[in-house]
Design an enzyme around this catalytic site. Structure first.
Site, PDB file in Angstrom:
ATOM      1  N   CYS A   1       1.686   9.709   0.598  1.00  0.00           N
ATOM      2  CA  CYS A   1       0.733  11.005   0.876  1.00  0.00           C
ATOM      3  C   CYS A   1       0.992  11.146   2.426  1.00  0.00           C
ATOM      4  O   CYS A   1       2.129  11.566   3.018  1.00  0.00           O
ATOM      5  CB  CYS A   1      -0.808  10.831   0.698  1.00  0.00           C
ATOM      6  SG  CYS A   1      -1.572  12.259   0.720  1.00  0.00           S
TER       7      CYS A   1
ATOM      8  N   GLU B   1      -1.424   4.137  -6.082  1.00  0.00           N
ATOM      9  CA  GLU B   1      -2.585   2.928  -5.585  1.00  0.00           C
ATOM     10  C   GLU B   1      -3.963   3.372  -6.258  1.00  0.00           C
ATOM     11  O   GLU B   1      -4.676   2.502  -6.403  1.00  0.00           O
ATOM     12  CB  GLU B   1      -2.559   2.476  -4.321  1.00  0.00           C
ATOM     13  CG  GLU B   1      -3.623   3.560  -3.307  1.00  0.00           C
ATOM     14  CD  GLU B   1      -2.841   4.831  -3.137  1.00  0.00           C
ATOM     15  OE1 GLU B   1      -1.538   5.204  -3.515  1.00  0.00           O
ATOM     16  OE2 GLU B   1      -3.297   5.393  -2.204  1.00  0.00           O
TER      17      GLU B   1
ATOM     18  N   HIS C   1      -0.832   9.572  -5.291  1.00  0.00           N
ATOM     19  CA  HIS C   1      -1.046   8.253  -4.955  1.00  0.00           C
ATOM     20  C   HIS C   1      -1.111   7.259  -6.060  1.00  0.00           C
ATOM     21  O   HIS C   1      -2.066   7.053  -6.779  1.00  0.00           O
ATOM     22  CB  HIS C   1      -2.894   8.111  -4.444  1.00  0.00           C
ATOM     23  CG  HIS C   1      -2.933   8.923  -3.319  1.00  0.00           C
ATOM     24  ND1 HIS C   1      -2.882   7.947  -1.925  1.00  0.00           N
ATOM     25  CD2 HIS C   1      -3.180  10.170  -2.821  1.00  0.00           C
ATOM     26  CE1 HIS C   1      -3.083   8.922  -1.176  1.00  0.00           C
ATOM     27  NE2 HIS C   1      -3.483  10.189  -1.560  1.00  0.00           N
TER      28      HIS C   1
END
Lengths: 794, 273
Positions: B97, B234, B232
């Protein structure tokens, strides 16, 4: 001002005021010239104090007392006396809110009403801190900045109990977005402008700080046109053994974070007055400027200092600036305080001492640090690139001593500064003259349902919700919008602790339209709704927060309705055994368009013992059974259905709390067994809207039968479909779990239909004929079209 | 090299805010991951002690100028030499990002011929404009060059969340077709936005959520050791982060995001570095 009243100290920026011999009119002149906001009674108390001290007060002393005694800081209305029908209520806060918490006496409450935020125990030694603030007045004047600093402020409240902020909530009230420009009085901004600015401000602050905004609501009401309602909430996480509040004489007072400037002076005085045409001009400086990245750095430093166990006390710098934070810190630790204002890090030169002391510049925190830890604390601030400085120390004398460039500019007795609030106000109860409307039942109830789904208070808020990052931190287990179709989940669930399998449930409830009929039932309904939303996803062991937005409490009928709402808070919270852990009031919400409609927001914080048992709103499988919990009554006063028809009505939904408690208990047991496939609470728009939402969130259909719905004296299909009676849920259960579910629920649930593969919502009416028959695509389209841009409506 | 010997540096600065969950993702898989403040890295540590470098998401320095540009300049001024050596040695560098924006602003991506002096692409304002937080579908298009997708077969569709206002990858208009050809030829294309069924979005909103050129969501450099993506991973590490997990009877332990972290760990454990 009469120059004879002022003494300019030699070689000093400080003014003194000769009040000892001043007349009442002269005192009033000083009062208005310095914008102190004192009552006549308070002025004479101050006069007597300084006569006793045998000296003139300085400007900074008068300003400090003014901040300390303002409604915003000391909550005169909630803590003062109220006369109602010859009866005296000694304090709304103690009589209703705190009393409920005390009686419930929940062992899992860790710290309530004492700090910047309430704290409850969670799991594995962690606690959850929660706080909700109002930022109505600043948002009315400058929507983006007002809302952004509202978020920033409540995040600092969480830091102010040593907690790491993990989620934000926001509940907003606006005027109708299609409000006629020609009807806007001068000084009132158009609802659409405010709506855009406020939502952008919330998203900017939360996203930039990296705190997910996970729960909220947007509500439209005519009375919010002149009085925008902005509730900003924050939830934090802290290891409970790291919570310290043990400042003592000799500790340093350390100011950290953003620089201090002239922004946000007199914010609290502003917040405690009505909005007028001149608010923009006069109060613009009272709105602060937000810098979320500064606060992000401050947050890291605070958490670092907490984890190293270096601090002895902490508070945020919010309303009243240093004047509130410094005084309250010393008061809390039973000491006095000496501060050198020259040490405060300024944005620009030219601030007089009182401006430095009152400035509400953002992103600042105040800590007390034992002398032996000061060096390490400064190193942590330096690492995070945060400015910090010891501006003073706690002293044994109970005095507030401020100096500036070697000159003593304030020396007030702490006991005097924190005495007050013994004010008596008068309340009256006014019975609204309301009538129940009489109108024929619509022929086409499917169309009515489509219209209701498109009503602004029910319609999808997806366009706004997606501008808030609700996933950052990677702990959002149940999102505000469910799945591919973005259906409305009743609450958000977080998994805040890696080593714990418990979920944290955040929900809210608010029913301002009911308050136009009866503030008692409005409050009761708001609590019930917040709890329902929490239970619907699997939450339990619920703590609640109260936030009141009311009109001018000097007006007796406004105060009367406030008393009624507080009565309900006590009655309902004690019944459900849901303690209040924190709260905040915003009064004086009045504009040229009139007062705000009394608006109580209840935020509920629950836990799910095992995150696997979390329940979402979307239907899961064709062939599953649908049950309803709770009875339906013919009570549509204040409902969205009546509103659609142009009525308010008189039959406000009531609450049978002891019955509801029993059904909630059983529902929680069913949730614990993992046999609830989906669940949705019934609120605005009633049964029909809830059923439609469950269906179009999933891509499956529903067939329901109103004849099977338990109801009392409801003879019309439209009332059955759209009644907003409290304490009701729709629940999906697989056929193989039917027996166990019915055993657990006992008499509190009734099967009313089933999930179908065909993507339609079909509801049979009391005569046995289908009264609702619509494809779920059409229902979803209607729900999404009002507030979302075309390209987002699928 | 063993998994537990892999040292991951998650670099942060004021405004970085996805560092903890990025660290958690690596730790979950057994690597040693540290979050390091950039000033600490400059003053006290050596970047070359680490095997993997990550620029996590956030709003570095508030992104008050073009997203990522301030942090990129700060890094090239203070750690330029170390970063050049790090990538020249083929060590893996991941940007998520805001991290992707930093890689592009730094000139590390696309990096057609090594680190470029000026950015060769941009990640600009979404079309339609505005910050958007939602889950998207991505098609894995890399044929094997990218070090971060070796565990994801080419052609596979995965689901990850996005949360950004400036994610539209653009090249200079007059060069975009030629550069696209280069990207494809050199196996630099990694993720493209697609429909639930794996059909590429072909620029169509909402499947392509930001108007990105050629539906590009993530690319790597020609060497494959530098990878940037807007979504993302994660936030898609565990089963319970998935957007529709409550619909599933049986959940796998992990979400699709794990594949990206696993890929790089697999790669490192198979080499002698």
């Amino acid at each position: 001002m009469n120059a004879d009243l002022i003494v300019q100290r030699e070689n000093s920026q400080v003014l003194e005021f000769k009040i000892a011999k001043a007349t009442k009119a002269q005192l009033q002149e000083i009062n208005s010239e310095l914008a102190l906001g004192f009552s006549a009674e308070e002025l004479s108390i101050i006069q007597a104090y300084f006569i006793k001290e045998k000296r003139n007060p300085t400007d900074i002393e008068l300003q400090t007392i003014s901040q300390s005694w303002s409604e915003h800081c000391c909550h005169k209305t909630f803590k003062g006396k109220i006369q109602l029908n010859g009866k005296e209520i000694s304090s709304l806060f103690k009589t209703y809110l705190a009393k409920a918490t005390k009686e419930i006496n929940a062992p899992w409450c860790f710290s309530v009403f004492e700090d910047n935020a309430g704290i409850v125990k969670f799991d594995k030694g962690y606690g959850i801190a929660a706080k909700v603030e109002t930022h109505n007045h600043p948002s009315a004047v400058e929507p983006f900045g007002g809302a952004a600093t509202g978020v920033g402020g409540v995040i600092r409240d969480i830091l102010g109990v040593w907690a790491d902020p993990i989620a934000c909530t926001d509940v907003l009230g606006f005027g109708p977005l299609d409000y006629d420009y020609n009807k806007l009085p001068n000084g009132v901004k158009h609802p659409k402008y405010i709506y855009r600015g406020v939502t952008a401000g919330i998203s900017a602050y939360g996203n930039n700080m990296g705190i997910p905004t996970v729960n909220g609501a947007i509500y439209f009401d005519d009375s919010y046109t002149g009085n925008v309602v902005v509730y900003c909430g924050c939830i934090g996480l802290l290891p409970l053994n790291k919570y310290v509040r043990s400042g003592k004489v000799g500790d340093y007072v350390v100011l950290s974070g953003g620089k201090t400037g002239r922004d946000g002076i007199h914010g609290v005085t502003f917040a405690s007055a009505e909005l007028t045409e001149k608010s923009e001009e006069i109060s613009r400086p009272a709105v602060q400027i937000a810098d979320p990245i500064e606060e992000e750095k401050v947050k890291r430093a605070v958490v670092g200092i907490r984890d190293a166990g270096l601090g002895s006390g902490i508070t945020d710098i919010g309303g009243g600036g240093l004047s509130s934070a410094v005084g309250e810190t010393a008061e809390r630790f039973g000491s006095g305080v000496a501060v050198d204002l020259e040490k405060v890090h300024l944005k620009h030169e030219g601030l007089s001492p009182w401006e430095i002391y009152l400035s509400e510049s953002q992103e600042r925190m105040l800590m007390t640090i034992p002398p032996e830890n000061l060096e390490q604390v400064m190193a942590i601030f330096e690492k995070e690139d945060v400015h910090a400085v010891a501006i003073g120390r706690l002293i044994p004398e109970r005095r507030l001593r401020l100096s500036y460039k070697g000159e003593l500019v304030s020396d007030i007795d702490m006991a005097f500064l924190f005495s007050t609030c013994e004010i008596t106000k008068t309340a009256t109860l006014e019975q609204a003259k309301l009538i129940e409307p009489d109108f024929p039942e619509p022929q086409n109830l499917t169309q009515t349902l489509l219209d209701l789904l498109a009503a602004p208070n029910i319609a999808s808020k997806e366009a706004v919700i997606r501008t808030y990052d609700h996933e950052v931190k990677g702990n959002t287990l149940l999102k505000p919008l469910q799945g591919d179709y973005a259906g409305p989940n009743d609450a958000a669930v977080l998994k805040p602790v890696d080593v714990s399998n418990k979920g944290l449930v955040i929900s809210c409830g608010m029913n301002p339209n009911y308050g136009k009929i009866d503030a008692y039932w409005m409050a009761a309904s708001a609590i019930d709704e917040a709890i329902r939303n929490n239970l619907a996803v699997g939450g339990r062991r619920i703590a609640i927060l109260d936030n009141f937005t009311w009109g001018n409490p000097e007006k007796s009928e406004r105060l009367g309705s406030l008393v009624r709402a507080c009565e309900a808070c006590y009655d309902v919270a004690t019944n459900f055994r849901t303690p209040f852990i924190s709260g905040k009031d915003s009064l004086y919400n009045e504009s040229p368009l009139g007062p705000v409609t009394p608006t109580l927001l209840i935020t509920a914080i629950g836990i799910i013992p095992d995150i696997n048992k979390t329940v979402s709103v979307d239907l899961k499988a064709a062939g599953n059974l649908i049950y309803i919990v709770g009875d339906t009554y013919s009570e549509l006063g204040g409902s969205e259905y009546y509103k659609l028809k142009g009525f308010l009505g008189a039959s406000v939904p009531k609450l049978n709390a002891s019955k509801a408690r029993k059904s909630y208990y059983n529902l929680t047991k069913a949730m614990g067994e993992g046999i609830v496939k989906s669940c949705h609470d019934l609120s605005e728009g009633g049964l029909a809207v809830a059923a439609a939402e469950m269906a179009f969130a999933s891509g499956l259909g529903l067939e329901l039968d109103l004849q099977k719905v338990p109801a009392k004296n409801v003879s019309r299909d439209d009332f059955m479909l759209f009644s907003e009676s409290n304490s009701r849920f729709l629940i999906e259960v697989a056929p193989e779990d039917q027996k166990l579910f019915e055993e657990l629920m006992g008499k509190y649930s009734k099967p009313i239909g089933k999930v179908t593969k065909e993507q339609k919502l079909i509801i049979k009416g009391l005569s046995g004929k289908a009264v609702i028959d619509a494809s779920i695509d059409k229902l979803r389209y209607s729900w999404k079209k009002t507030l979302n841009p075309k390209e987002d409506i699928q | 090299m063993n998994t537990e010997d892999i040292k991951v540096c998650v670099l942060r600065v004021g405004g970085t805010n996805c560092d903890a969950e990025t660290q958690r993702a690596f730790t979950e898989l057994g690597a040693k991951a540290e979050v390091i403040q950039v000033s600490d890295m400059i003053k006290k540590r050596n970047l070359l002690d680490y095997n993997v470098l990550v620029f996590p998401g956030g709003f570095s320095y508030g992104d008050y100028v073009r997203s990522g540009v301030i942090f990129a300049r700060h890094l090239s001024a203070n750690l330029g030499k170390e970063i050049r050596q790090f990538v020249d040695e083929g060590r893996p560098l991941l940007g998520i990002c805001n991290g992707f924006q930093i890689l592009v602003e730094y000139g590390l991506l696309p990096g057609f011929s090594g680190i470029s002096e000026f950015p060769e692409a941009t990640l600009t304002t979404n079309e339609p404009a505005g910050f958007k937080c939602k889950w998207v579908y991505l098609k894995q298009e890399n044929r094997g060059k990218c070090a971060f997708t070796s565990a994801i077969p080419a052609g596979k569709t995965i689901q990850l969340p996005i949360a950004h206002g400036e994610g539209r990858l653009l090249f200079p208009k007059e060069k975009e077709q030629a550069l696209l050809k280069k990207i494809i030829d050199q196996d630099m294309l990694v993720f493209r936005y697609c429909t639930k069924d794996g059909e590429t979005a072909e620029g169509k909103y909402p499947d392509n959520p930001n108007g990105s050129f050629h539906d590009i969501a993530g690319i790597c450099n020609p060497e494959g050791n530098i990878f940037g993506l807007m979504p993302h991973p994660e936030r898609a590490m565990y089963w319970w982060q998935q957007p529709t997990w409550t619909r599933e009877n049986q959940m796998l332990k992990y979400g699709d995001g794990k594949l990206i972290f696993q890929s790089i760990i697999n790669k490192l454990t198979k080499t002698n570095h």
